[in-house]
Design an enzyme around this catalytic site. Structure first.
Site: not given
Ligand code: SPV
Ligand code: MG
Length: 554
Positions: A61-63, A73, A100, A102, A129, A135, A137-138, A173, A204
């Site tokens: 995971s990027g986060l 993130d 991930d 990004d 994505e 980026k 975070n979503s 994504r 997502h």
């Molecule tokens: C991550 O885990 O970094 C993701 C998923 O991209 S989310 O945090 O849901 O965007």
């Molecule tokens: Mg991410």
């Protein structure tokens, strides 16, 4: 609804019985009709924990990689820093990793290089994505800007054209639902990404229910595998994802989040208590770390690759009866029970941990009671009228090469013997500098005088040399530097000197009566005998109180 996979390459791989690589393993899982689960990991340790739990694939995971580095993130970690973390993760676990990616860290050109490097390092797939670099975070803010569809398709094509393993997986994504662009836009984008060559679509959503995911899946109609991240709609039963024909679920951040909870609690507890007492036993044991990191394999490899060191010999002097009342009626002191194992057994296992594996015990009193598997015995049948040196001389035939000599009634922590074993000295004695045994009968102490005392100073590494040793009470005027713990190590050269001294004592008619303090005092007059200072962490069982302490010692 059954999942229909329309990419020929995916269908081909899905039929392969045994995946030959991590690339093929990830491709197979994402393409298969069974719902796959990818568990988040953010470093080597968490990657191992994911594998240990039984998962078949990892979501890098990027986060959480960012957070574990103390970063946001927001592409604050560079792509090469992410790559370094991935390298630890691929080394630590055999599972395929979907990283991930990004936004792909820039435009099509950055995606090309990123994908080539991922393939080189054995990372099985990437998810990119349709947002803009850097980026966000979503789950932060609303209506984040999205990439132009054609430009993003260029990133997808560039990624697919750059993979150097045919089974590398690129997941596209779309954030269309999250950024409020609606279902039609999400489907339009997914279609375009699919046409550009994406192996799967990650749709997502940040809604608390999965309705829009199910609508999307239904309208998508299985054109390619679908991947979802139910962080926000976590209460949706997993079976509904199956029924909707979802290919893979990503549990995106739960190892990092759970470790934060436990780390906080542990830090708070220790800070408040200024003690570890409440924490020990609730946290993973240090041994667990060794196990998970594969220390056993290293030991095995050491046996294979390091030059074999002959096991050191050990002579344990266990002839004396000792006076522990009833307990030593039927057995000598070395056989008394300390929480399920005899004193001798504990001593032998400490010796063996430090490499002294060829053990001889000198028996005397109630010799038939002295038995231990894998341990040689010799007898001093005149134990009642002779001293320690006579017992030692009974084992003369076994004193050869590096040899440890220990009293049969001592317990000490392994590090003490380890330290003697690595000493360069030919004869070295373990000496307790603080003489801390308040209840020890003074008459039973071996008092050591060295050429300089223990200072406890960190910078003091001057080796101390034995001047003399006496058994029993302190003689007036003589400086005592500490108490001998009943543990000594002789190098092969030290053993030669020991034999010479034993022969001399015999010639002089002193063999029967001499004790070990006399032996060491004579040795140090001719050869260097090193004193190694310790402070506690050992004990000598002389009294019933000592015995009670010994039962708490281990
Ligand atoms: C991550 O885990 O970094 C993701 C998923 O991209 S989310 O945090 O849901 O965007
Ligand atoms: Mg991410």
């Amino acid at each position: 609804m059954n999942k229909i996979v329309s990419i020929p390459r995916i269908q081909q791989t899905a039929r392969a019985a045994v995946p030959t690589s991590r690339f093929a393993a990830l491709r197979r899982q994402i393409a298969s009709s069974d719902l796959a689960f990818l568990m988040e990991a953010h470093n080597g340790l968490s990657a191992k924990i994911v594998e240990e739990a039984g998962f078949q694939a990892i979501w890098a995971s990027g986060l959480t990689i960012s957070a574990s580095l103390g970063l946001r993130d927001s592409n604050e970690a560079s792509w090469t820093q992410v790559m370094d973390v991935l390298e630890y993760m691929t080394d630590a676990s055999s599972l395929p990793i979907l990283v991930d990616g990004d936004t792909g860290h820039g435009n099509f050109n950055n995606v090309r290089r990123f994908v080539r490097k991922l393939c080189e390092r054995g990372v099985a797939g990437v998810c990119i994505e349709d947002k803009l670099f850097p980026k966000t975070n979503s789950f932060i803010g609303e209506e984040q800007p999205l990439a132009d569809v054609d430009e993003f398709c260029g990133r997808i094509k560039a990624g697919k054209d750059s993979q150097t393993d045919d089974d590398f997986t690129l997941v596209a994504r779309t954030e269309a639902l999250i950024s409020g662009r609606g279902m039609e836009e999400a489907l339009r984008r997914a279609e375009a990404y699919h046409d550009a060559g994406a192996d799967a679509i990650l749709i997502h959503s940040k809604k608390a229910d999965a309705d829009e995911i199910f609508t999307f899946a239904e309208r998508w109609g299985g054109r390619s595998p679908l991947v979802i991240v139910p962080t926000m709609y976590y209460s949706t039963p997993t079976d509904l994802f199956r029924q909707a024909g979802i290919s893979a679920v990503i549990w995106a951040n739960h190892l990092l989040r759970s470790s934060m909870t436990v780390m906080r609690e542990t830090a708070r507890r220790i800070h408040e208590d200024q003690s570890l007492i409440e924490v020990e036993g609730r946290v993973a044991a240090v041994k667990d770390i060794f196990r998970l990191m594969g220390n056993a394999e290293l030991e095995e490899a050491e046996r294979r690759y390091l030059p074999e060191k002959p096991a050191a010999k050990a002579i344990i002097l266990g002839a004396s009866r000792g006076d522990l009342g009833e307990i030593t009626h039927e057995q000598p002191k070395c056989m008394v029970d300390i929480r399920g194992s005899s004193l001798l057994q504990r001593l032998v296992s400490t010796l063996s941990e430090s490499g002294a594996r060829d053990v001889t015990v000198v028996r005397g009193y109630r010799k038939e009671a002295v038995t231990l598997k894998g341990v040689r015995t010799v007898d001093n049948d005149r134990y009642a009228e002779t001293g320690e040196v006579f017992s030692l001389a009974a084992a003369k035939g076994q004193i050869e090469g590096e040899t440890v000599v220990a009293y049969g009634d001592v317990l000490f922590r392994t590090y003490i013997l380890d330290s003697l074993m690595t000493s360069k000295a030919d004869i070295v004695l373990a000496v307790d500098a603080l003489n801390l045994r308040p209840r020890g009968a003074p008459a039973n102490r071996d008092l050591v005088t060295a050429d300089h005392p223990y200072t406890g100073d960190y910078l003091d590494d001057l080796p101390a040399k034995l001047v003399g040793m006496t058994h029993g009470v302190r003689e007036g005027g003589r400086k005592v530097s500490g108490e001998w713990m009943g543990l000594a190590r002789f190098s092969a050269q030290g053993v030669v000197w020991l034999h010479e001294e034993l022969d001399l004592l015999e010639e002089e008619g002193l063999l029967e009566t001499a004790d070990l303090p006399l032996l060491f005092t004579r040795l140090t007059a001719k050869h260097p005998v090193r004193v190694k200072y310790f402070t506690g962490h050992w004990m000598n069982v002389n009294t019933l109180t000592d015995l009670a302490d010994a039962r708490n010692f281990t």
